[in-house]
Design a protein around this motif. Structure first.
Motif, short mmCIF file in Angstrom:
data_model
loop_
_atom_site.label_atom_id
_atom_site.label_comp_id
_atom_site.label_asym_id
_atom_site.label_seq_id
_atom_site.Cartn_x
_atom_site.Cartn_y
_atom_site.Cartn_z
N LYS A 38 24.67 19.02 21.02
CA LYS A 38 23.62 19.82 21.65
C LYS A 38 23.73 21.26 21.20
O LYS A 38 24.82 21.79 21.03
CB LYS A 38 23.75 19.75 23.17
N THR A 39 22.58 21.87 21.01
CA THR A 39 22.53 23.29 20.69
C THR A 39 21.58 23.98 21.66
O THR A 39 20.69 23.35 22.22
CB THR A 39 22.05 23.54 19.24
N ALA A 40 21.80 25.26 21.84
CA ALA A 40 20.94 26.08 22.69
C ALA A 40 20.51 27.30 21.87
O ALA A 40 21.19 27.70 20.93
CB ALA A 40 21.72 26.52 23.93
N PRO A 41 19.39 27.89 22.23
CA PRO A 41 18.91 29.05 21.48
C PRO A 41 19.87 30.24 21.62
O PRO A 41 20.40 30.48 22.70
CB PRO A 41 17.56 29.38 22.12
N PRO A 42 20.07 30.97 20.54
CA PRO A 42 20.91 32.17 20.62
C PRO A 42 20.15 33.31 21.29
O PRO A 42 18.92 33.37 21.23
CB PRO A 42 21.20 32.49 19.15
N ASN A 43 20.90 34.21 21.94
CA ASN A 43 20.25 35.38 22.55
C ASN A 43 21.01 36.67 22.25
O ASN A 43 20.69 37.71 22.80
CB ASN A 43 20.09 35.19 24.06
N GLY A 44 22.06 36.60 21.42
CA GLY A 44 22.82 37.78 21.08
C GLY A 44 23.98 38.08 22.02
O GLY A 44 24.73 39.01 21.80
N ASP A 45 24.14 37.28 23.07
CA ASP A 45 25.22 37.46 24.04
C ASP A 45 26.45 36.69 23.55
O ASP A 45 26.38 35.47 23.35
CB ASP A 45 24.77 36.95 25.40
N ASP A 46 27.58 37.37 23.40
CA ASP A 46 28.80 36.72 22.89
C ASP A 46 29.25 35.54 23.74
O ASP A 46 29.89 34.62 23.24
CB ASP A 46 29.96 37.73 22.80
N LEU A 47 28.93 35.54 25.03
CA LEU A 47 29.36 34.46 25.92
C LEU A 47 28.37 33.29 25.98
O LEU A 47 28.65 32.27 26.60
CB LEU A 47 29.61 35.00 27.33
N ASN A 48 27.24 33.45 25.34
CA ASN A 48 26.22 32.40 25.33
C ASN A 48 26.75 31.15 24.63
O ASN A 48 27.14 31.20 23.46
CB ASN A 48 24.94 32.89 24.65
N GLN A 49 26.76 30.03 25.32
CA GLN A 49 27.24 28.76 24.77
C GLN A 49 26.09 28.10 24.01
O GLN A 49 25.13 27.65 24.60
CB GLN A 49 27.75 27.87 25.89
N VAL A 50 26.23 28.05 22.68
CA VAL A 50 25.12 27.56 21.85
C VAL A 50 25.37 26.20 21.20
O VAL A 50 24.43 25.56 20.74
CB VAL A 50 24.72 28.59 20.76
N VAL A 51 26.62 25.75 21.14
CA VAL A 51 26.92 24.44 20.54
C VAL A 51 27.86 23.70 21.49
O VAL A 51 28.89 24.24 21.90
CB VAL A 51 27.58 24.57 19.15
N HIS A 52 27.48 22.45 21.81
CA HIS A 52 28.33 21.61 22.65
C HIS A 52 28.46 20.25 21.97
O HIS A 52 27.46 19.60 21.68
CB HIS A 52 27.73 21.45 24.05
N ILE A 53 29.72 19.86 21.73
CA ILE A 53 30.00 18.61 21.02
C ILE A 53 30.98 17.79 21.85
O ILE A 53 31.96 18.35 22.36
CB ILE A 53 30.63 18.90 19.64
N VAL A 54 30.72 16.51 21.99
CA VAL A 54 31.65 15.62 22.69
C VAL A 54 32.11 14.55 21.71
O VAL A 54 31.28 13.87 21.10
CB VAL A 54 31.01 14.97 23.93
N VAL A 55 33.43 14.44 21.57
CA VAL A 55 34.02 13.42 20.70
C VAL A 55 34.65 12.36 21.60
O VAL A 55 35.43 12.68 22.50
CB VAL A 55 35.11 14.04 19.79
N HIS A 56 34.28 11.10 21.39
CA HIS A 56 34.85 9.98 22.15
C HIS A 56 35.96 9.38 21.30
O HIS A 56 35.70 8.80 20.24
CB HIS A 56 33.78 8.92 22.43
N GLU A 57 37.21 9.56 21.74
CA GLU A 57 38.35 9.08 20.98
C GLU A 57 39.37 8.42 21.90
O GLU A 57 39.78 9.02 22.89
CB GLU A 57 39.01 10.25 20.24
N GLU A 58 39.76 7.21 21.56
CA GLU A 58 40.78 6.47 22.29
C GLU A 58 40.53 6.47 23.79
O GLU A 58 41.42 6.71 24.60
CB GLU A 58 42.17 7.05 21.97
#
Length: 169
Positions: A38-58
């Motif tokens: 998942k990605t979110a639009p950038p807004n120039g805020d350093d704390l803005n969470q723009v990439v979220h990745i979930v890895v399913h392992e074991e």
């Protein structure tokens, strides 16, 4: 008139989000290929969470969250990788991939497919050249039927021409 200053996203943020939008798959820390993130639009805020990745392992879910600030600190490698700190400050390695469908007829195009396969570890510019080479192969098959008549098979010189065209402004 507003006194608020518009903050632009860092160039790394814009570039990485653009690459993720075009990627067919990605890996995190050399793990399995993933097709969902998942990605979110950038807004120039350093704390803005723009990439979220979930890895399913074991049987576990490992979550990676990248902020604009972390991505801004990151570096693109010559091998097509991107390394940056995640939200917790841990170094995170991403690698984006093109996915190219193929079938049994691929065996009939050895020269062109060899050139494409030679780019398996590719930089961003090589990825663009690879995609252009695949489009060239598909155009040749669709429009001219040259490979069926075996009049001319694209060679490494075709790849070099495409690379030069991609480098041109």
């Amino acid at each position: 008139m507003s006194n608020e200053k518009s903050v632009q996203p860092h160039a790394n943020v814009v570039r990485l989000l653009g690459l993720l939008a075009k990627a067919g798959a990605l890996s995190v820390e050399e793990g399995p290929l993933l097709s969902n993130w998942k990605t979110a639009p950038p807004n120039g805020d350093d704390l803005n969470q723009v990439v979220h990745i979930v890895v399913h392992e074991e049987g576990m879910n490992i979550s990676y969250c990248l902020t604009e600030g972390g991505i801004a600190e990151g570096n693109f490698g010559d091998d097509g990788s991107f390394t940056c700190p995640d939200i917790e400050g841990d170094r995170t390695l991403l690698r984006m991939y093109w996915l190219i469908p193929f079938g049994p007829e691929a065996a009939e195009r050895p020269a062109l497919d060899s050139a494409i396969a030679a780019l398996s570890t590719e930089s961003i510019s090589q990825a663009n050249a690879r995609a252009a080479l695949v489009r060239l192969r598909d155009d040749i098959e669709r429009h001219d039927g040259l490979l069926d008549r075996q009049e001319r098979v694209p060679t490494g010189d075709d790849y070099n021409i495409l690379v030069e065209r991609l480098r041109a402004p």
